[in-house]
Design a protein around this motif. Structure first.
Motif, PDB file in Angstrom:
ATOM      1  N   PRO A 103      47.572 -46.401  -6.189  1.00  0.00           N
ATOM      2  CA  PRO A 103      48.706 -45.545  -5.824  1.00  0.00           C
ATOM      3  C   PRO A 103      48.298 -44.332  -4.995  1.00  0.00           C
ATOM      4  O   PRO A 103      49.127 -43.742  -4.327  1.00  0.00           O
ATOM      5  N   ALA A 104      47.022 -43.963  -5.012  1.00  0.00           N
ATOM      6  CA  ALA A 104      46.563 -42.811  -4.234  1.00  0.00           C
ATOM      7  C   ALA A 104      46.430 -43.147  -2.749  1.00  0.00           C
ATOM      8  O   ALA A 104      46.360 -42.249  -1.923  1.00  0.00           O
ATOM      9  N   GLU A 105      46.378 -44.433  -2.402  1.00  0.00           N
ATOM     10  CA  GLU A 105      46.312 -44.841  -0.994  1.00  0.00           C
ATOM     11  C   GLU A 105      47.730 -44.903  -0.449  1.00  0.00           C
ATOM     12  O   GLU A 105      48.506 -45.764  -0.838  1.00  0.00           O
ATOM     13  N   GLY A 106      48.049 -43.986   0.425  1.00  0.00           N
ATOM     14  CA  GLY A 106      49.408 -43.920   0.960  1.00  0.00           C
ATOM     15  C   GLY A 106      49.686 -45.003   1.993  1.00  0.00           C
ATOM     16  O   GLY A 106      48.812 -45.741   2.419  1.00  0.00           O
ATOM     17  N   GLY A 107      50.934 -45.092   2.386  1.00  0.00           N
ATOM     18  CA  GLY A 107      51.349 -46.013   3.443  1.00  0.00           C
ATOM     19  C   GLY A 107      51.824 -47.353   2.930  1.00  0.00           C
ATOM     20  O   GLY A 107      51.923 -47.598   1.723  1.00  0.00           O
ATOM     21  N   PHE A 108      52.100 -48.223   3.876  1.00  0.00           N
ATOM     22  CA  PHE A 108      52.600 -49.571   3.598  1.00  0.00           C
ATOM     23  C   PHE A 108      51.495 -50.549   3.947  1.00  0.00           C
ATOM     24  O   PHE A 108      51.167 -50.721   5.123  1.00  0.00           O
ATOM     25  N   TRP A 109      50.915 -51.199   2.966  1.00  0.00           N
ATOM     26  CA  TRP A 109      49.816 -52.124   3.204  1.00  0.00           C
ATOM     27  C   TRP A 109      49.781 -53.212   2.134  1.00  0.00           C
ATOM     28  O   TRP A 109      50.335 -53.064   1.058  1.00  0.00           O
ATOM     29  N   LEU A 110      49.101 -54.317   2.486  1.00  0.00           N
ATOM     30  CA  LEU A 110      48.842 -55.415   1.562  1.00  0.00           C
ATOM     31  C   LEU A 110      47.374 -55.782   1.734  1.00  0.00           C
ATOM     32  O   LEU A 110      46.940 -56.109   2.841  1.00  0.00           O
ATOM     33  N   ARG A 111      46.609 -55.695   0.665  1.00  0.00           N
ATOM     34  CA  ARG A 111      45.204 -56.123   0.682  1.00  0.00           C
ATOM     35  C   ARG A 111      45.194 -57.556   0.185  1.00  0.00           C
ATOM     36  O   ARG A 111      45.581 -57.828  -0.954  1.00  0.00           O
ATOM     37  N   THR A 112      44.775 -58.482   1.063  1.00  0.00           N
ATOM     38  CA  THR A 112      44.906 -59.902   0.754  1.00  0.00           C
ATOM     39  C   THR A 112      43.749 -60.706   1.336  1.00  0.00           C
ATOM     40  O   THR A 112      43.130 -60.304   2.327  1.00  0.00           O
ATOM     41  N   GLY A 113      43.508 -61.855   0.756  1.00  0.00           N
ATOM     42  CA  GLY A 113      42.515 -62.788   1.267  1.00  0.00           C
ATOM     43  C   GLY A 113      43.069 -63.674   2.367  1.00  0.00           C
ATOM     44  O   GLY A 113      42.348 -64.513   2.909  1.00  0.00           O
ATOM     45  N   LEU A 114      44.340 -63.494   2.728  1.00  0.00           N
ATOM     46  CA  LEU A 114      44.958 -64.322   3.778  1.00  0.00           C
ATOM     47  C   LEU A 114      44.560 -63.875   5.179  1.00  0.00           C
ATOM     48  O   LEU A 114      44.862 -64.567   6.146  1.00  0.00           O
ATOM     49  N   VAL A 115      43.917 -62.701   5.313  1.00  0.00           N
ATOM     50  CA  VAL A 115      43.461 -62.224   6.632  1.00  0.00           C
ATOM     51  C   VAL A 115      41.992 -61.847   6.541  1.00  0.00           C
ATOM     52  O   VAL A 115      41.483 -61.507   5.472  1.00  0.00           O
ATOM     53  N   THR A 116      41.318 -61.905   7.694  1.00  0.00           N
ATOM     54  CA  THR A 116      39.900 -61.534   7.734  1.00  0.00           C
ATOM     55  C   THR A 116      39.683 -60.213   8.455  1.00  0.00           C
ATOM     56  O   THR A 116      38.586 -59.674   8.424  1.00  0.00           O
ATOM     57  N   GLU A 117      40.711 -59.704   9.120  1.00  0.00           N
ATOM     58  CA  GLU A 117      40.626 -58.394   9.756  1.00  0.00           C
ATOM     59  C   GLU A 117      41.997 -57.720   9.668  1.00  0.00           C
ATOM     60  O   GLU A 117      43.026 -58.388   9.550  1.00  0.00           O
ATOM     61  N   ALA A 118      41.988 -56.388   9.728  1.00  0.00           N
ATOM     62  CA  ALA A 118      43.239 -55.636   9.595  1.00  0.00           C
ATOM     63  C   ALA A 118      44.168 -55.951  10.764  1.00  0.00           C
ATOM     64  O   ALA A 118      43.731 -56.061  11.914  1.00  0.00           O
ATOM     65  N   GLN A 119      45.460 -56.105  10.449  1.00  0.00           N
ATOM     66  CA  GLN A 119      46.475 -56.390  11.466  1.00  0.00           C
ATOM     67  C   GLN A 119      47.850 -56.046  10.914  1.00  0.00           C
ATOM     68  O   GLN A 119      48.016 -55.875   9.713  1.00  0.00           O
ATOM     69  N   GLN A 120      48.806 -55.935  11.795  1.00  0.00           N
ATOM     70  CA  GLN A 120      50.179 -55.654  11.368  1.00  0.00           C
ATOM     71  C   GLN A 120      50.831 -56.947  10.902  1.00  0.00           C
ATOM     72  O   GLN A 120      50.557 -58.027  11.428  1.00  0.00           O
ATOM     73  N   GLY A 121      51.692 -56.816   9.907  1.00  0.00           N
ATOM     74  CA  GLY A 121      52.366 -57.985   9.386  1.00  0.00           C
ATOM     75  C   GLY A 121      53.601 -57.589   8.604  1.00  0.00           C
ATOM     76  O   GLY A 121      54.072 -56.446   8.672  1.00  0.00           O
ATOM     77  N   ARG A 122      54.100 -58.545   7.856  1.00  0.00           N
ATOM     78  CA  ARG A 122      55.315 -58.336   7.084  1.00  0.00           C
ATOM     79  C   ARG A 122      55.216 -59.182   5.832  1.00  0.00           C
ATOM     80  O   ARG A 122      54.637 -60.269   5.844  1.00  0.00           O
ATOM     81  N   VAL A 123      55.784 -58.679   4.727  1.00  0.00           N
ATOM     82  CA  VAL A 123      55.858 -59.464   3.492  1.00  0.00           C
ATOM     83  C   VAL A 123      57.317 -59.581   3.101  1.00  0.00           C
ATOM     84  O   VAL A 123      58.132 -58.697   3.387  1.00  0.00           O
ATOM     85  N   GLU A 124      57.645 -60.697   2.469  1.00  0.00           N
ATOM     86  CA  GLU A 124      59.023 -60.955   2.068  1.00  0.00           C
ATOM     87  C   GLU A 124      59.032 -61.496   0.647  1.00  0.00           C
ATOM     88  O   GLU A 124      58.214 -62.342   0.293  1.00  0.00           O
ATOM     89  N   THR A 125      59.956 -60.990  -0.174  1.00  0.00           N
ATOM     90  CA  THR A 125      60.101 -61.484  -1.544  1.00  0.00           C
ATOM     91  C   THR A 125      60.946 -62.749  -1.537  1.00  0.00           C
ATOM     92  O   THR A 125      61.614 -63.065  -0.543  1.00  0.00           O
ATOM     93  N   ARG A 126      60.975 -63.436  -2.647  1.00  0.00           N
ATOM     94  CA  ARG A 126      61.831 -64.629  -2.755  1.00  0.00           C
ATOM     95  C   ARG A 126      63.298 -64.265  -2.649  1.00  0.00           C
ATOM     96  O   ARG A 126      64.106 -65.072  -2.239  1.00  0.00           O
ATOM     97  N   GLY A 127      63.638 -63.022  -3.005  1.00  0.00           N
ATOM     98  CA  GLY A 127      65.024 -62.566  -2.915  1.00  0.00           C
ATOM     99  C   GLY A 127      65.439 -62.178  -1.500  1.00  0.00           C
ATOM    100  O   GLY A 127      66.594 -61.842  -1.266  1.00  0.00           O
TER     101      GLY A 127
END
Length: 171
Positions: A103-127
């Motif tokens: 929670p101390a890391e600000g901003g909008f981000w997702l740390r994931t194994g689906l990428v190998t380098e930082a890039q812009q993207g989007r996440v979507e819930t099932r709803g």
């Protein structure tokens, strides 16, 4: 000489015997009473003031020490509006379960194994709720789960204790 040895031996034996008993200079201290009293029906308990709940019920000094999601999320309303604005579809990278990241890391981000380098993207819930995020590599396998920022959790209106299934898109 022999009598001195005998006297010393008897004195030593008497001291050792005295140390083993419940009396004398080597007496053990009594164990403290650590019994727990269970409150009964007549025990008076503090009552909350009528109409006060949660953080608002705390005294001012305690209220200032409480760290809530609102106090930790330092994103501005403009940043939230930009992150939740409709975005181009992008390429679907896959699905992941996301837990709350630091929670101390600000901003909008997702740390994931689906990428190998930082890039812009989007996440979507099932709803159908979606938010634009910076996709950051986690170094783990793609199916190992991901961590989502506090700001993104709040923008998606997902409870912080949930593990939402997210579809991840690159931009």
């Amino acid at each position: 000489m022999r009598s001195r040895f005998l006297f010393a031996s008897l004195t030593l034996a008497m001291l050792l015997l005295a140390a083993c008993g419940d009396s004398g200079p080597f007496q053990r201290a009594a164990a403290p009473d650590v019994s727990v009293q269970t409150p009964d029906a007549e025990t008076v308990r503090p009552q909350a003031r009528p109409g006060e709940e949660g953080v608002d019920a705390l005294p001012p000094l305690a209220r200032s020490a409480v760290r809530t999601a609102e106090t930790l999320d330092r994103t501005t309303p403009e940043e939230r509006a930009a992150a939740t604005a409709p975005a181009a579809a992008g390429a679907q990278l896959g699905e992941t379960l996301a837990s709350l990241g630091n929670p101390a890391e600000g901003g909008f981000w997702l740390r994931t194994g689906l990428v190998t380098e930082a890039q812009q993207g989007r996440v979507e819930t099932r709803g159908g709720a979606s938010v634009q995020v910076e996709l950051r590599p986690s170094g783990s396998a793609p199916g190992a789960g991901s961590q989502l920022s506090l700001a993104a959790f709040r923008a998606l209106e997902v409870p912080l204790t949930d593990l939402p299934r997210l579809t991840v898109f690159s931009q």
